[in-house]
Design an enzyme around this catalytic site. Sequence first.
Site, short mmCIF file in Angstrom:
data_model
loop_
_atom_site.label_atom_id
_atom_site.label_comp_id
_atom_site.label_asym_id
_atom_site.label_seq_id
_atom_site.Cartn_x
_atom_site.Cartn_y
_atom_site.Cartn_z
N TYR A 57 97.63 50.67 -70.81
CA TYR A 57 98.08 49.35 -70.35
C TYR A 57 99.32 49.34 -69.67
O TYR A 57 100.07 50.13 -70.12
CB TYR A 57 98.02 48.40 -71.60
CG TYR A 57 96.57 47.75 -71.85
CD1 TYR A 57 96.74 46.54 -71.02
CD2 TYR A 57 95.72 47.95 -72.69
CE1 TYR A 57 95.36 45.95 -71.14
CE2 TYR A 57 94.24 47.26 -72.89
CZ TYR A 57 94.44 46.28 -71.94
OH TYR A 57 93.28 45.40 -72.14
N GLU A 59 100.78 45.96 -68.10
CA GLU A 59 101.01 44.77 -67.50
C GLU A 59 102.31 44.44 -66.81
O GLU A 59 103.16 44.83 -67.46
CB GLU A 59 100.43 43.56 -68.60
CG GLU A 59 98.97 43.48 -68.89
CD GLU A 59 98.65 42.69 -69.96
OE1 GLU A 59 99.87 42.23 -70.79
OE2 GLU A 59 97.65 42.43 -70.34
N ASP A 236 89.53 37.93 -44.92
CA ASP A 236 88.78 38.98 -46.01
C ASP A 236 88.33 40.28 -45.26
O ASP A 236 87.01 39.79 -44.40
CB ASP A 236 87.97 38.13 -46.95
CG ASP A 236 87.26 39.02 -47.92
OD1 ASP A 236 87.12 40.22 -47.67
OD2 ASP A 236 86.39 38.26 -48.53
N THR A 262 88.40 45.07 -50.44
CA THR A 262 88.03 46.01 -51.40
C THR A 262 88.30 47.08 -51.01
O THR A 262 88.55 47.49 -49.58
CB THR A 262 86.53 45.78 -51.81
OG1 THR A 262 85.62 45.78 -50.47
CG2 THR A 262 86.49 44.64 -52.89
N LYS A 265 84.16 50.03 -49.84
CA LYS A 265 83.08 50.02 -49.03
C LYS A 265 83.56 51.01 -47.98
O LYS A 265 83.47 52.16 -48.14
CB LYS A 265 83.00 48.55 -48.58
CG LYS A 265 82.77 47.49 -49.81
CD LYS A 265 82.52 46.06 -49.30
CE LYS A 265 82.02 45.19 -50.31
NZ LYS A 265 82.95 44.44 -50.98
N ARG A 271 86.56 51.70 -56.76
CA ARG A 271 86.16 50.28 -57.02
C ARG A 271 87.40 49.41 -57.18
O ARG A 271 87.62 49.50 -58.58
CB ARG A 271 84.97 49.92 -58.06
CG ARG A 271 83.86 50.88 -57.69
CD ARG A 271 82.81 50.35 -58.40
NE ARG A 271 82.08 48.89 -57.84
CZ ARG A 271 81.24 48.66 -56.88
NH1 ARG A 271 80.81 49.82 -56.27
NH2 ARG A 271 80.95 47.82 -56.41
N1 DSN Z 1 78.34 42.04 -52.65
C1 DSN Z 1 79.12 42.76 -51.72
C2 DSN Z 1 78.35 43.01 -50.63
O1 DSN Z 1 77.06 43.52 -50.83
O2 DSN Z 1 78.56 42.62 -49.63
C3 DSN Z 1 80.35 41.94 -51.29
O3 DSN Z 1 80.94 41.54 -52.39
#
Ligand code: DSN
Length: 451
Positions: A57, A59, A236, A262, A265, A271
């Site tokens: 932890y 924070e 985004d 994120t 991807k 993640r």
């Molecule tokens: N759920 C994701 C996607 O597949 O595009 C985006 O958060």
Amino acid sequence: MNDYLIRGRLAEVDPAVAELIQHEQARQFGKLMMIPSSSSAPRAVLEAVGSVFHNLYAEGYPHPDMRALSEAELLDYDAQLTYFRRYADRRYYKGADYVNILEALAQRRTAEAFCPPGMALGDLFVNVQPLSGAPANTAIYEALVNEGDVVMGLDLMHGGHLTHGSPVNRSGRHHKIVSYRVNEKTERIDYDEIMALAMEHKPKMIIAGYTSYPLAPDFRKFRAIADACGAFLMADISHTAGLAAAGLYPNPIGIADVTSFTTHKSLIGPRAAVIVSTRADLADRIDRAVFPGEQGGPHINAIAGIAVAMKLAQQPVFKRLQQQIVANAKALADGFAANGVRVAHGGTDTHMVLIDTKSCAGTKDNPLMGDAAARILDVAGIVANRNTLPGDKSPLRPSGVRFGTPWVTQRGLVEADMGEIAEVAARILKSARPFTPEQLAHNQFPGQGRF
Ligand code: DSN
């Protein structure tokens, strides 16, 4: 006490979960994984995520002065630990000796990977604590707008994300959302329409960057619209962060007030998510919105994964991977078009391709829809997802399938393979026939029921 519970290997402690992992591994290996938000995290990233940093932890945040330190200075343990023991830190728990170094390293490497020409690393304020994309975006709302304020994002049905104002998400429930849409004829963003909408509704924040819109936006045009109506501009780039780091997609950092993405991807990291601002006056608001506004303890192991991923993202091999990802997506789109499948939005600039499954099989009254198409492709070994296209009436009845090329490119596939995948997928979808259970029982095809 026997330390079995602590030291036992998974296969001994829980054979059921161990077996499930093996099945999943075989599935991922045995099929073509073409969901555009998925990729295969490098072993080095998984080692960091599975490390003892998981156990903590912590924070709070590293000391702000650490932003100015080079990687060599951050890794000067004598200096860092001496400072830490003398002055402690801003964390709520002791024991963050190495966490501070790790988090500052992840911040610095993120700045290195995304710093646009003409800006210095110190101009980028990086928060690596968001647990994933939706919490990152929710924190940005918390930092920049109030409940009831007008926010503009791309309609979910046209390619926006849930957190861009969908009525089923808290972004949509707590703000007055004015969605912009793509032009239904061209299936492209129309900046004149967005400008007119923005001047009419005067949003406090405009969101650019998408989940299922495969073309690159012009962030400078969005900047001009935001300036004209007095809005914050949020970008985004969750889907396209890997492409942006490689210079293959416009980098909004330095143009948008705040950028989120994120890291799992196209960036092929852990993640997790990151928020970057180039406005010193917003940085503290964003940090406080992430913690304690939105989240408690950060996932330090994910931050370790981000540090590794951002190092990888600066390697020449990463750029070559991203170039191939984009080339493969274009080849996939061309392959579908050549096989008589309508490619939505007219093609792709990114890692993503959307097809109109209505163009593959069925009749005007009973066309092949996205859910059945994705199910059929999955059975055939091609894993993609159903997706709405402009013109659809409900997210529950989408007429498209969305494909992505990051994972298959990581596995070494190239343009010729994409042509083959498109040809096979088109053949499979075009041979789909509707049926009723009775027709199926009597092998009566073509039937008249559902796909
Ligand atoms: N759920 C994701 C996607 O597949 O595009 C985006 O958060």
